[in-house]
Scaffold this motif. Sequence first.
Motif, PDB file in Angstrom:
ATOM      1  N   PHE A 167       0.836  -1.201   0.000  1.00 57.90           N
ATOM      2  CA  PHE A 167       0.000   0.000   0.000  1.00 57.90           C
ATOM      3  C   PHE A 167       0.874   1.255   0.000  1.00 57.90           C
ATOM      4  O   PHE A 167       0.617   2.213  -0.738  1.00 57.90           O
ATOM      5  CB  PHE A 167      -0.911  -0.012   1.231  1.00 57.90           C
ATOM      6  CG  PHE A 167      -1.732   1.242   1.396  1.00 57.90           C
ATOM      7  CD1 PHE A 167      -2.837   1.473   0.602  1.00 57.90           C
ATOM      8  CD2 PHE A 167      -1.380   2.184   2.347  1.00 57.90           C
ATOM      9  CE1 PHE A 167      -3.603   2.629   0.754  1.00 57.90           C
ATOM     10  CE2 PHE A 167      -2.127   3.341   2.508  1.00 57.90           C
ATOM     11  CZ  PHE A 167      -3.239   3.563   1.712  1.00 57.90           C
ATOM     12  N   GLN A 260      -6.560   0.877  -6.258  1.00 55.30           N
ATOM     13  CA  GLN A 260      -7.344   0.510  -5.081  1.00 55.30           C
ATOM     14  C   GLN A 260      -7.088  -0.921  -4.616  1.00 55.30           C
ATOM     15  O   GLN A 260      -7.671  -1.370  -3.628  1.00 55.30           O
ATOM     16  CB  GLN A 260      -8.830   0.698  -5.374  1.00 55.30           C
ATOM     17  CG  GLN A 260      -9.242   2.148  -5.600  1.00 55.30           C
ATOM     18  CD  GLN A 260     -10.736   2.303  -5.861  1.00 55.30           C
ATOM     19  OE1 GLN A 260     -11.499   1.349  -5.712  1.00 55.30           O
ATOM     20  NE2 GLN A 260     -11.143   3.497  -6.260  1.00 55.30           N
ATOM     21  N   GLY A 262      -4.473  -2.173  -3.190  1.00 49.32           N
ATOM     22  CA  GLY A 262      -3.887  -2.181  -1.860  1.00 49.32           C
ATOM     23  C   GLY A 262      -4.908  -1.969  -0.771  1.00 49.32           C
ATOM     24  O   GLY A 262      -4.856  -2.591   0.302  1.00 49.32           O
ATOM     25  N   LEU A 263      -5.876  -1.096  -1.036  1.00 44.56           N
ATOM     26  CA  LEU A 263      -6.926  -0.845  -0.051  1.00 44.56           C
ATOM     27  C   LEU A 263      -7.804  -2.084   0.144  1.00 44.56           C
ATOM     28  O   LEU A 263      -8.146  -2.441   1.271  1.00 44.56           O
ATOM     29  CB  LEU A 263      -7.791   0.340  -0.501  1.00 44.56           C
ATOM     30  CG  LEU A 263      -7.091   1.704  -0.583  1.00 44.56           C
ATOM     31  CD1 LEU A 263      -8.046   2.744  -1.166  1.00 44.56           C
ATOM     32  CD2 LEU A 263      -6.610   2.137   0.798  1.00 44.56           C
ATOM     33  N   GLY A 266      -6.219  -4.730   2.103  1.00 45.93           N
ATOM     34  CA  GLY A 266      -6.245  -4.449   3.528  1.00 45.93           C
ATOM     35  C   GLY A 266      -7.398  -5.113   4.252  1.00 45.93           C
ATOM     36  O   GLY A 266      -7.336  -5.331   5.472  1.00 45.93           O
TER      37      GLY A 266
END
Length: 409
Positions: A167, A260, A262-263, A266
């Motif tokens: 991220f 997005q 990486g988000l 998460g």
Amino acid sequence: MTQTTSSPSLIRLAGLPYFVIAFIARLPFAMMVVGVLTLAVSARGSISLGGLTSAAVGLGTACIGPLLGAAADRFGQRPVLLIIAVANAAALVLFTLAVYSTAPDAVMLIAAFAIGATAPQVAPMSRSRLVTMITENMPRSRQPKVIGGTMAYESAADETVFVFGPFLVGVLASLIAPWAPLVIGAALTVLFVGAFALHPSGAHISAARKADGAAVAPVRELFRARLLVVVVGMFGVGLFFGTMLTALTSFMEDRGHPEQAGLLYGVMGVGSAVLALGVAFLPPSFSLRNRWLVFSGILFAGTLLLFVVHDVPTMSLALGLMGIGIGPTLVTQYSFGAAHTPAGRSATVMTMLGSSIIVGQSLGAAVTGRLAESVGTSVALYLPILAAAIVVVAGVVNHVLNSPRRLAR
């Protein structure tokens, strides 16, 4: 890890600043594979070359990483870490310069190999330090519980870093430039790996080991089946990380929002870190070998949902289920690694396990990227299922090898 009248707590033994330094110092390790891939693809315009450079990083770690652990066991962590911190920072800068120059691809691959070969093994060396502190300063009756809690914390820290690292690479590459993650990673390596090396705990372990005078187990003890199956299991976890993140990036790219990934990743990482910490509170009756089977089974079940994933909500559901399984599995594997460590080989074993993760991540990212580009995302999403299956199979073998009947022999 509460304090008792008979022995100090681990936090008091290590000191709170130790945990802060050790956490930040492992960030560059988690950033390097994705950082190398991002820079190579951005500057040279080739996903295939990006995959090769990622694989070169993993190859370097596989070849040299365990040797760094052996050197730490032989000469102490401090001198080894100080040398590789400088060498790794130099390799990161060299790779960045090579990418933007007219140098042939071979130079990039050599530099990428050097990045992996000099990767500071902070996480495994931190585990080695903490386990040594526990075994040397706490009564034997407390050690299993405290070691279990320590492995839970360390694995949760790894989970957080391996999610936050990619991220952070994406944020820095987007806001500054594709070279920023590697250059900033080089600075973090010098500052925080250097601080980790110079922390008093590093000198304590070396001095204690020399004063102890105990014989170091021969190298052949590192190739026992009970330890090798843990290495294979850790490789499967790394393979899962690499395949899942790369396939997820391709999945989001198909929807026009690759940044997005990486988000969304998460979602898995948060649940994984929380559950990893929760392992410390599981009852002793829930044995380690059963934990590996149960939680790797949950991970595998989560990956099976990838067969029917067609939108972001269902992908989030699948990632959430995977997170429930991956964190506790990682904690359990490290606990087995600590339990089966030969005398005087703590840093070597922990480095072998840490290297297995990064090798698996590098290989997974390279193969998945190539497959996604040539065949498509739907096929690439099958690879995390294969990776999870490897973790389950290793868990089954580990269950057999650590049966009470075999251990009694």
